[in-house]
Design a protein around this motif. Structure first.
Motif, PDB file in Angstrom:
ATOM      1  N   ALA A   1       0.149  -4.188  -7.941  1.00  0.00           N
ATOM      2  CA  ALA A   1      -1.056  -4.809  -7.402  1.00  0.00           C
ATOM      3  C   ALA A   1      -1.394  -4.224  -6.032  1.00  0.00           C
ATOM      4  CB  ALA A   1      -0.880  -6.320  -7.305  1.00  0.00           C
ATOM      5  N   GLY A   2      -0.670  -3.175  -5.632  1.00  0.00           N
ATOM      6  CA  GLY A   2      -0.920  -2.526  -4.349  1.00  0.00           C
ATOM      7  C   GLY A   2      -2.005  -1.470  -4.460  1.00  0.00           C
TER       8      GLY A   2
ATOM      9  N   THR B   1       0.848  -1.187   0.000  1.00  0.00           N
ATOM     10  CA  THR B   1       0.000   0.000   0.000  1.00  0.00           C
ATOM     11  C   THR B   1       0.880   1.232   0.000  1.00  0.00           C
ATOM     12  OG1 THR B   1      -1.760  -1.128   1.201  1.00  0.00           O
ATOM     13  CG2 THR B   1      -1.757   1.273   1.299  1.00  0.00           C
ATOM     14  N   VAL B   2       0.547   2.208  -0.857  1.00  0.00           N
ATOM     15  CA  VAL B   2       1.275   3.468  -0.932  1.00  0.00           C
ATOM     16  C   VAL B   2       0.276   4.583  -0.634  1.00  0.00           C
ATOM     17  CG1 VAL B   2       2.613   5.005  -2.425  1.00  0.00           C
ATOM     18  CG2 VAL B   2       2.833   2.527  -2.696  1.00  0.00           C
TER      19      VAL B   2
ATOM     20  N   VAL C   1      -3.467  -3.546 -11.124  1.00  0.00           N
ATOM     21  CA  VAL C   1      -4.722  -4.073 -10.613  1.00  0.00           C
ATOM     22  C   VAL C   1      -5.362  -2.914  -9.864  1.00  0.00           C
ATOM     23  CG1 VAL C   1      -5.816  -5.782  -9.129  1.00  0.00           C
ATOM     24  CG2 VAL C   1      -3.737  -6.362 -10.394  1.00  0.00           C
ATOM     25  N   SER C   2      -6.357  -2.278 -10.494  1.00  0.00           N
ATOM     26  CA  SER C   2      -6.929  -1.081  -9.896  1.00  0.00           C
ATOM     27  C   SER C   2      -8.165  -0.651 -10.664  1.00  0.00           C
ATOM     28  CB  SER C   2      -5.897   0.055  -9.947  1.00  0.00           C
ATOM     29  OG  SER C   2      -6.464   1.266  -9.542  1.00  0.00           O
ATOM     30  N   ASN C   3      -9.048   0.041  -9.970  1.00  0.00           N
ATOM     31  CA  ASN C   3     -10.170   0.682 -10.652  1.00  0.00           C
ATOM     32  C   ASN C   3      -9.835   2.127 -11.005  1.00  0.00           C
ATOM     33  OD1 ASN C   3     -11.837  -1.566 -10.482  1.00  0.00           O
ATOM     34  ND2 ASN C   3     -12.524  -1.023  -8.431  1.00  0.00           N
ATOM     35  N   GLY C   4      -8.720   2.614 -10.524  1.00  0.00           N
ATOM     36  CA  GLY C   4      -8.324   3.997 -10.754  1.00  0.00           C
ATOM     37  C   GLY C   4      -7.502   4.147 -12.019  1.00  0.00           C
ATOM     38  N   PRO C   5      -6.979   5.354 -12.240  1.00  0.00           N
ATOM     39  CA  PRO C   5      -6.205   5.618 -13.449  1.00  0.00           C
ATOM     40  C   PRO C   5      -4.786   5.051 -13.365  1.00  0.00           C
ATOM     41  CG  PRO C   5      -6.233   7.563 -12.065  1.00  0.00           C
ATOM     42  CD  PRO C   5      -7.133   6.545 -11.405  1.00  0.00           C
TER      43      PRO C   5
END
Length: 158
Positions: A84-85, A55-56, A110-114
């Motif tokens: 993937a974080g 996580t960042v 792996v994300s729903n964001g940009p």
């Protein structure tokens, strides 16, 4: 304030290769402009065959956060990497907070964001950073062009 899971900056030499971050990277001061990244803060060289699963997060004023790089300068390259974080901040990007380089190949997230917190520079093609749905993140086939001989972290689905 520059914080990276591997390095704050990569300014000269061969760059950063064959590494990963699985730890938490945090900028926790609210009254500063902060930069936090999974692998490297300011990238002026090459980031290759790396991944982030940590996580960042940036809690500071205008916190720029990225899964692989916070800022990928126009002289920097990013190749064969994935994030993937989970990324949090004022300017979050699954691959990079700011992307000024056009030399980007085989990035996955792996994300729903940009993919990038700030719009990518002119000429950067969207398919150079591909989103993978979370329910397919453990399947190597979802990362079609990623070279698993040089970057690890995922097991093939049974």
């Amino acid at each position: 304030h520059e914080v990276g899971g591997i390095a704050g900056q990569s300014r000269s030499g061969d760059g950063i290769r064959y590494c990963y971050n699985s730890g938490q990277v945090v900028i926790s001061h609210y009254n500063i402009q902060g930069y936090a990244w999974g692998i490297v803060g300011f990238n002026y060289t090459m980031v290759q065959d790396c991944y982030n699963t940590g996580t960042v997060s940036g809690k500071g004023f205008m916190s720029t956060t990225g899964g692989i790089a916070g800022v990928c300068h126009s002289s920097g390259d990013m190749e064969n990497c994935y994030n993937a974080g989970t990324i949090y901040g004022s300017v979050p990007g699954a691959c990079a907070g700011y992307m000024w380089s056009k030399k980007v190949h085989d990035l996955y997230y792996v994300s729903n964001g940009p993919a990038y917190g700030q719009p990518a520079g002119d000429g950067l093609e969207a398919e150079q950073a591909l989103a993978v749905p979370a329910n397919q993140a453990c399947d190597q086939a979802s990362f079609a062009t990623l070279n698993f001989d040089t970057v690890g972290g995922l097991e093939a689905a049974p």
